[in-house]
Design a protein around this motif. Structure first.
Motif, PDB file in Angstrom:
ATOM      1  N   ARG A   1      65.953  14.130  44.933  1.00  9.58           N
ATOM      2  CA  ARG A   1      65.833  15.143  43.959  1.00  9.58           C
ATOM      3  C   ARG A   1      66.481  16.850  44.686  1.00  9.58           C
ATOM      4  O   ARG A   1      66.822  17.596  44.200  1.00  9.58           O
ATOM      5  CB  ARG A   1      64.776  15.704  43.851  1.00  9.58           C
ATOM      6  N   GLU A   2      65.553  16.881  45.662  1.00  6.33           N
ATOM      7  CA  GLU A   2      66.154  17.583  46.987  1.00  6.33           C
ATOM      8  C   GLU A   2      66.816  17.950  46.859  1.00  6.33           C
ATOM      9  O   GLU A   2      67.746  19.670  46.924  1.00  6.33           O
ATOM     10  CB  GLU A   2      65.111  17.666  48.297  1.00  6.33           C
ATOM     11  N   LEU A   3      67.596  17.385  47.896  1.00  3.63           N
ATOM     12  CA  LEU A   3      69.477  17.290  48.003  1.00  3.63           C
ATOM     13  C   LEU A   3      69.916  17.357  46.845  1.00  3.63           C
ATOM     14  O   LEU A   3      71.237  17.969  46.998  1.00  3.63           O
ATOM     15  CB  LEU A   3      70.321  15.941  48.676  1.00  3.63           C
ATOM     16  N   GLU A   4      69.671  16.840  45.243  1.00  6.49           N
ATOM     17  CA  GLU A   4      71.040  17.407  44.528  1.00  6.49           C
ATOM     18  C   GLU A   4      71.126  18.552  44.298  1.00  6.49           C
ATOM     19  O   GLU A   4      72.062  18.430  43.751  1.00  6.49           O
ATOM     20  CB  GLU A   4      70.352  15.991  43.679  1.00  6.49           C
ATOM     21  N   LYS A   5      69.823  19.412  44.882  1.00  2.32           N
ATOM     22  CA  LYS A   5      69.864  20.536  43.907  1.00  2.32           C
ATOM     23  C   LYS A   5      70.935  21.087  44.843  1.00  2.32           C
ATOM     24  O   LYS A   5      72.011  22.130  44.290  1.00  2.32           O
ATOM     25  CB  LYS A   5      68.733  21.835  44.664  1.00  2.32           C
ATOM     26  N   SER A   6      71.454  21.001  46.090  1.00  2.00           N
ATOM     27  CA  SER A   6      72.302  21.603  47.011  1.00  2.00           C
ATOM     28  C   SER A   6      73.701  20.889  46.246  1.00  2.00           C
ATOM     29  O   SER A   6      74.892  21.461  46.692  1.00  2.00           O
ATOM     30  CB  SER A   6      72.204  21.934  48.266  1.00  2.00           C
ATOM     31  N   ALA A   7      73.952  19.810  46.564  1.00  3.96           N
ATOM     32  CA  ALA A   7      75.080  18.676  46.714  1.00  3.96           C
ATOM     33  C   ALA A   7      74.998  17.731  45.562  1.00  3.96           C
ATOM     34  O   ALA A   7      74.906  16.641  46.304  1.00  3.96           O
ATOM     35  CB  ALA A   7      75.364  18.665  47.692  1.00  3.96           C
ATOM     36  N   SER A   8      75.239  18.209  44.459  1.00  3.43           N
ATOM     37  CA  SER A   8      74.746  16.893  43.503  1.00  3.43           C
ATOM     38  C   SER A   8      75.750  16.303  43.755  1.00  3.43           C
ATOM     39  O   SER A   8      75.269  14.336  43.251  1.00  3.43           O
ATOM     40  CB  SER A   8      74.518  17.478  41.958  1.00  3.43           C
ATOM     41  N   SER A   9      76.943  15.943  44.441  1.00  3.06           N
ATOM     42  CA  SER A   9      77.966  15.237  43.802  1.00  3.06           C
ATOM     43  C   SER A   9      77.777  14.273  44.872  1.00  3.06           C
ATOM     44  O   SER A   9      78.175  12.668  45.289  1.00  3.06           O
ATOM     45  CB  SER A   9      79.203  16.209  44.223  1.00  3.06           C
ATOM     46  N   PHE A  10      76.904  14.633  45.708  1.00  2.83           N
ATOM     47  CA  PHE A  10      76.314  13.461  47.345  1.00  2.83           C
ATOM     48  C   PHE A  10      76.663  11.785  46.464  1.00  2.83           C
ATOM     49  O   PHE A  10      76.625  11.334  46.695  1.00  2.83           O
ATOM     50  CB  PHE A  10      75.561  14.166  47.912  1.00  2.83           C
ATOM     51  N   PHE A  11      75.632  12.077  45.291  1.00  3.63           N
ATOM     52  CA  PHE A  11      74.934  10.785  44.976  1.00  3.63           C
ATOM     53  C   PHE A  11      76.027  10.086  43.794  1.00  3.63           C
ATOM     54  O   PHE A  11      75.897   9.237  43.043  1.00  3.63           O
ATOM     55  CB  PHE A  11      73.333  11.511  44.716  1.00  3.63           C
ATOM     56  N   ASN A  12      77.744  10.985  43.629  1.00  2.29           N
ATOM     57  CA  ASN A  12      78.232  10.332  42.347  1.00  2.29           C
ATOM     58  C   ASN A  12      79.993  10.382  43.438  1.00  2.29           C
ATOM     59  O   ASN A  12      80.715  11.102  42.043  1.00  2.29           O
ATOM     60  CB  ASN A  12      78.407  11.684  41.203  1.00  2.29           C
ATOM     61  N   ILE A  13      79.997  10.069  44.441  1.00  6.09           N
ATOM     62  CA  ILE A  13      81.273   9.396  44.553  1.00  6.09           C
ATOM     63  C   ILE A  13      81.450   8.766  44.537  1.00  6.09           C
ATOM     64  O   ILE A  13      81.608   6.987  44.430  1.00  6.09           O
ATOM     65  CB  ILE A  13      80.707   9.692  46.230  1.00  6.09           C
ATOM     66  N   VAL A  14      82.686   8.780  43.234  1.00  8.35           N
ATOM     67  CA  VAL A  14      83.149   7.558  42.484  1.00  8.35           C
ATOM     68  C   VAL A  14      84.905   7.523  42.768  1.00  8.35           C
ATOM     69  O   VAL A  14      85.765   9.094  42.572  1.00  8.35           O
ATOM     70  CB  VAL A  14      83.016   7.543  41.104  1.00  8.35           C
ATOM     71  N   TRP A  15      85.530   6.323  43.618  1.00  8.07           N
ATOM     72  CA  TRP A  15      86.509   7.156  44.397  1.00  8.07           C
ATOM     73  C   TRP A  15      87.849   6.540  42.715  1.00  8.07           C
ATOM     74  O   TRP A  15      87.779   5.477  42.329  1.00  8.07           O
ATOM     75  CB  TRP A  15      87.469   6.330  45.047  1.00  8.07           C
ATOM     76  N   GLU A  16      87.865   7.711  42.400  1.00 11.11           N
ATOM     77  CA  GLU A  16      88.900   7.514  40.754  1.00 11.11           C
ATOM     78  C   GLU A  16      90.117   7.273  40.843  1.00 11.11           C
ATOM     79  O   GLU A  16      90.913   6.218  40.385  1.00 11.11           O
ATOM     80  CB  GLU A  16      88.845   8.782  40.180  1.00 11.11           C
ATOM     81  N   GLU A  17      91.247   7.341  41.955  1.00 12.79           N
ATOM     82  CA  GLU A  17      91.955   7.162  42.306  1.00 12.79           C
ATOM     83  C   GLU A  17      92.079   6.653  43.760  1.00 12.79           C
ATOM     84  O   GLU A  17      91.630   7.674  44.795  1.00 12.79           O
ATOM     85  CB  GLU A  17      92.965   7.688  41.363  1.00 12.79           C
ATOM     86  N   ILE A  18      92.795   5.921  43.921  1.00  8.98           N
ATOM     87  CA  ILE A  18      92.712   5.257  45.398  1.00  8.98           C
ATOM     88  C   ILE A  18      94.381   5.632  45.766  1.00  8.98           C
ATOM     89  O   ILE A  18      95.213   4.405  45.370  1.00  8.98           O
ATOM     90  CB  ILE A  18      92.614   4.216  45.784  1.00  8.98           C
ATOM     91  N   ILE A  19      94.635   6.938  46.761  1.00 12.19           N
ATOM     92  CA  ILE A  19      96.381   6.820  46.547  1.00 12.19           C
ATOM     93  C   ILE A  19      97.139   6.320  47.602  1.00 12.19           C
ATOM     94  O   ILE A  19      98.045   6.032  47.655  1.00 12.19           O
ATOM     95  CB  ILE A  19      96.530   8.857  47.126  1.00 12.19           C
ATOM     96  N   SER A  20      96.023   6.106  48.629  1.00 14.67           N
ATOM     97  CA  SER A  20      96.650   5.497  50.150  1.00 14.67           C
ATOM     98  C   SER A  20      95.552   4.928  50.842  1.00 14.67           C
ATOM     99  O   SER A  20      94.400   5.439  50.607  1.00 14.67           O
ATOM    100  CB  SER A  20      97.488   6.090  50.973  1.00 14.67           C
ATOM    101  N   GLY A  21      95.747   4.419  52.197  1.00 11.85           N
ATOM    102  CA  GLY A  21      94.427   4.195  52.917  1.00 11.85           C
ATOM    103  C   GLY A  21      94.033   6.127  53.606  1.00 11.85           C
ATOM    104  O   GLY A  21      92.375   5.752  54.274  1.00 11.85           O
TER     105      GLY A  21
END
Ligand SMILES: Cc1ncc(COP(=O)(O)O)c(C=O)c1O
Length: 392
Positions: free
Chosen positions: A16-36
């Motif tokens: 909860r604490e960390l979500e306040k400063s960087a909510s994206s940390f818990f929602n990293i989804v690679w929507e498109e993989i362009i290359s390595g």
């Protein structure tokens, strides 16, 4: 009575604490993989500077073709354990090729590197025997130790003198001792003092297993890892590794000259009770393995990129790991600080790994970058520039 998830209250609070400063940390989804080295996350194109794709082979056209061909010929999965219906000719061929590459008599392929460590450590040593492991070893090594019944003793990270002290104390026990170390350590990218460890092992008649997960393809003239680079391959009894880093796929292996290594196949639960790797994985890994010694230019490029980033971060006065390596980690006392920089880098289009205690050595928070031979000069300059802008 406590509810079943109540024991995770402290974890939930940290989240909860960390979500306040960087909510994206818990929602990293690679929507498109362009290359390595590039992908899209939350609609933003970013450079991947946290993967373990050291040689960039996950997007190599020959490896992709080999994977496709194997899938077309043999299907998408083996749907069975190696011990039942899951040993295809590709698994056997890859084992022979791994043994030849490492100059060893025997090789076994496992479904992941994690499973390889579980299998070897829970089987080769057992009740009444002893595992002496470097304190900074990977979680899969600790879990393997737990799954078997051997007594586990830790020695101080990269300290061959401490290892010797403990071996001396164990002399009277008159039992098998297996020493476990890694080639390159996954968090700080530092090498084990392998020549010293081998000397101590030989003096006390112990066995040695080295996990070359991060050093395969990275160290040694042929990419065989730290043991090759240090010239001590004969002193290592068991080499364990993974296909999920330099080889660009997923899977694990163990190679050894021990004539009885094959007994692991019958005695090891993590070998017997899981499905074998799919044909496409075996196909691409066999192709990638051919490149380990055939394409030394990949290793040269990797090290050029590694040295560039390490020196740049050192020049910014950041607390980097003890030596240059493709894993370039910056240590922070406070997780909030590490978090803010991680976020700043992401906003500038650079993704690095944020690793928090207890997964890190010494309770620090880490920004763990890793570079690839596939990073272009332009990408490397963007990563360096982003660090400069974020930390100052
Ligand atoms: C040292 C070490 N050993 C084993 C593993 C597990 O490998 P895999 O991802 O193939 O399960 C890792 C993964 O990061 C690792 O760093």
């Amino acid at each position: 009575m406590m509810a079943i998830f109540d024991k995770f209250q402290a974890l939930a609070e940290t989240r909860r604490e960390l979500e306040k400063s960087a909510s994206s940390f818990f929602n990293i989804v690679w929507e498109e993989i362009i290359s390595g080295t590039e992908a899209v996350v939350n609609g933003r194109r970013v450079i991947l500077a946290g993967s373990n794709n050291y040689l960039g082979l996950s997007f190599d056209s020959d490896c992709i073709e080999a994977a496709c061909q194997a899938a077309r010929q043999e299907g998408t999965g083996t749907t069975g354990s190696r011990m039942a219906n899951g040993t295809f000719s590709g698994h056997v061929a890859l084992e022979k090729e791994l043994a030849d590459y490492f100059g060893r008599q025997r090789a076994i392929v496992f479904s992941t590197g994690y499973v390889a460590n579980l299998a070897i450590l829970s089987t080769v040593v057992g009740p009444g025997e002893i595992i002496l492991l470097d304190a900074d070893c990977h979680a899969s090594i600790y879990d393997g130790c737990r799954l078997g019944g051997a007594e586990v003793i830790r020695f101080r990270h990269n300290d061959a003198e401490d290892l010797e002290k403990r071996l001396r104390r164990l002399e009277k026990r008159n039992t098998n001792v297996l020493i476990v170390a890694e080639g390159l350590y996954s968090m700080l990218g530092d090498r084990a003092p392998l020549a010293d460890i081998v000397a101590v092992k030989q003096k006390y008649g112990a066995y040695l297993m080295v996990d070359e997960a991060h050093s395969l393809g990275v160290l040694g003239d042929n990419g065989r890892g730290l043991a090759e680079e240090a010239g001590v391959e004969d002193g290592v009894d068991f080499v364990v590794g993974t296909f999920s880093k330099s080889l660009g796929a997923i899977g694990g292996f163990c190679v050894s000259n021990h004539p009885e290594l094959d007994l692991v196949r019958y005695a090891s639960r993590p070998y017997v009770f899981t499905a074998s790797s799919s044909p496409s994985i075996i196909g691409s890994t066999r192709q990638a393995l051919k490149f380990m010694s055939a394409r030394p230019e990949l290793r040269r490029q990797l090290w050029e990129n590694a040295n560039l980033l390490y020196q740049h971060l050192q020049g910014l006065d950041l607390d980097v790991g003890p030596e240059p390596s493709p894993i370039v980690a910056v240590r922070y006392d406070k997780k909030e600080e590490a978090f803010a920089i991680w976020n700043g880098l992401l906003e500038r289009g650079v993704y690095v790994n944020l690793v928090l205690p207890p997964a890190t050595p010494d309770g620090n928070s880490l920004l763990r970058s890793s570079v690839s031979a596939a990073h272009t000069r332009q990408q490397m300059e963007h990563i360096c520039k982003s660090f400069s802008e974020t930390v100052t």
